[in-house]
Design a protein around this motif. Structure first.
Motif, PDB file in Angstrom:
ATOM      1  N   GLU A 227       0.846  -1.196   0.000  1.00 30.84           N
ATOM      2  CA  GLU A 227       0.000   0.000   0.000  1.00 30.84           C
ATOM      3  C   GLU A 227       0.882   1.247   0.000  1.00 30.84           C
ATOM      4  N   SER A 228       0.328   2.358  -0.473  1.00 28.94           N
ATOM      5  CA  SER A 228       1.137   3.569  -0.654  1.00 28.94           C
ATOM      6  C   SER A 228       1.730   4.081   0.657  1.00 28.94           C
ATOM      7  N   THR A 229       0.997   4.017   1.756  1.00 27.32           N
ATOM      8  CA  THR A 229       1.532   4.484   3.038  1.00 27.32           C
ATOM      9  C   THR A 229       2.685   3.598   3.492  1.00 27.32           C
ATOM     10  N   GLU A 230       2.481   2.285   3.419  1.00 20.33           N
ATOM     11  CA  GLU A 230       3.536   1.347   3.809  1.00 20.33           C
ATOM     12  C   GLU A 230       4.741   1.484   2.876  1.00 20.33           C
ATOM     13  N   ALA A 231       4.484   1.704   1.588  1.00 24.01           N
ATOM     14  CA  ALA A 231       5.573   1.879   0.627  1.00 24.01           C
ATOM     15  C   ALA A 231       6.387   3.130   0.953  1.00 24.01           C
ATOM     16  N   ALA A 232       5.722   4.201   1.364  1.00 22.47           N
ATOM     17  CA  ALA A 232       6.444   5.432   1.715  1.00 22.47           C
ATOM     18  C   ALA A 232       7.330   5.202   2.935  1.00 22.47           C
ATOM     19  N   VAL A 233       6.816   4.469   3.917  1.00 25.45           N
ATOM     20  CA  VAL A 233       7.609   4.176   5.112  1.00 25.45           C
ATOM     21  C   VAL A 233       8.809   3.301   4.746  1.00 25.45           C
ATOM     22  N   GLU A 234       8.577   2.263   3.946  1.00 26.25           N
ATOM     23  CA  GLU A 234       9.676   1.387   3.540  1.00 26.25           C
ATOM     24  C   GLU A 234      10.717   2.146   2.716  1.00 26.25           C
ATOM     25  N   SER A 235      10.277   3.028   1.847  1.00 25.35           N
ATOM     26  CA  SER A 235      11.214   3.840   1.063  1.00 25.35           C
ATOM     27  C   SER A 235      12.066   4.719   1.971  1.00 25.35           C
ATOM     28  N   ALA A 236      11.434   5.316   2.976  1.00 27.09           N
ATOM     29  CA  ALA A 236      12.170   6.170   3.912  1.00 27.09           C
ATOM     30  C   ALA A 236      13.194   5.360   4.708  1.00 27.09           C
ATOM     31  N   VAL A 237      12.805   4.166   5.159  1.00 30.38           N
ATOM     32  CA  VAL A 237      13.730   3.320   5.920  1.00 30.38           C
ATOM     33  C   VAL A 237      14.908   2.903   5.041  1.00 30.38           C
ATOM     34  N   LEU A 238      14.623   2.535   3.794  1.00 30.09           N
ATOM     35  CA  LEU A 238      15.700   2.166   2.875  1.00 30.09           C
ATOM     36  C   LEU A 238      16.629   3.354   2.599  1.00 30.09           C
ATOM     37  N   ALA A 239      16.052   4.546   2.457  1.00 25.73           N
ATOM     38  CA  ALA A 239      16.862   5.750   2.217  1.00 25.73           C
ATOM     39  C   ALA A 239      17.762   6.047   3.406  1.00 25.73           C
ATOM     40  N   ILE A 240      17.225   5.933   4.607  1.00 26.66           N
ATOM     41  CA  ILE A 240      18.038   6.157   5.812  1.00 26.66           C
ATOM     42  C   ILE A 240      19.148   5.119   5.892  1.00 26.66           C
ATOM     43  N   GLY A 241      18.822   3.876   5.550  1.00 23.16           N
ATOM     44  CA  GLY A 241      19.849   2.824   5.548  1.00 23.16           C
ATOM     45  C   GLY A 241      20.958   3.102   4.547  1.00 23.16           C
ATOM     46  N   ALA A 242      20.586   3.570   3.358  1.00 21.94           N
ATOM     47  CA  ALA A 242      21.602   3.877   2.335  1.00 21.94           C
ATOM     48  C   ALA A 242      22.487   5.039   2.779  1.00 21.94           C
ATOM     49  N   ALA A 243      21.874   6.073   3.334  1.00 22.94           N
ATOM     50  CA  ALA A 243      22.658   7.217   3.828  1.00 22.94           C
ATOM     51  C   ALA A 243      23.569   6.781   4.977  1.00 22.94           C
TER      52      ALA A 243
END
Length: 193
Positions: A135-151
């Motif tokens: 779902e779009s909300t869960e996808a946004a959270v997962e994207s943010a977590v992945l972005a923080i992990g990459a940084a």
């Protein structure tokens, strides 16, 4: 006044100073470069990762479609206790693929469902059963977590490389001090002990 002293203290490697060594200048550049890589590289890595994850989740939402299926077999009255699927059991269903062919395959359905019951399943563009899209909300959270992990990964690698370079500089300084002491020490004329 105190802030000015702290700033001078932090920037001592950049000032002209008779005690400043060449290695001090190199170390200052390493620290500056590491900070820039963490700030810029971490930001870029985070943004690229978030954008890529968003595209993957959007592609899943576009490709995966719900379809009505019919249970071919009865679902067991109680399914195996699996995480997130405690009230569901595996059963065989039949559905029509996008190309019109009728297919059968296993999926999770409510426990105790009888053969002939209609259920909703998700299929990909080739007609294979798949999980529902994120779902779009869960996808946004997962994207943010992945972005923080990459940084964070960029920051960790940069800090590790900077620490290694500073350790090498420290080893070089210690070796230099040892060589200088070998020259100066005997001139003092006496030894302790």
């Amino acid at each position: 006044m105190r802030a000015g002293r702290n700033a001078r203290k932090r920037l001592w490697r950049w000032r002209s100073n008779p005690l400043r060594r060449h290695d001090d200048v190199i170390e200052a550049w390493i620290v500056l470069a590491a900070g820039a890589v963490i700030a810029v590289g971490g930001t870029v890595a985070g943004l690229v990762t978030a954008h890529t994850a968003d595209e993957v989740f959007a592609r899943q939402r576009a490709e995966r479609q719900p379809v009505r299926a019919v249970l071919v077999t009865d679902a067991p009255a109680s399914g195996p206790a699996t995480w997130g699927a405690g009230t569901q059991a595996r059963a065989t269903v039949r559905w029509a693929a996008p190309d019109g062919r009728v297919r059968t395959g296993p999926t999770l359905v409510d426990t105790g469902s009888k053969a002939g019951t209609g259920v909703e399943v998700w299929q990909d563009g080739r007609g294979r059963l798949t999980n529902p899209p994120t779902e779009s909300t869960e996808a946004a959270v997962e994207s943010a977590v992945l972005a923080i992990g990459a940084a964070g990964a960029v920051a960790a690698l940069t800090l590790g490389a900077g620490a290694l370079a500073r350790w090498r500089l420290d080893r070089r300084r210690i070796d230099s001090w040892g060589q200088e002491w070998d020259l100066v020490g005997p001139r003092w004329g006496h030894k302790t002990g």
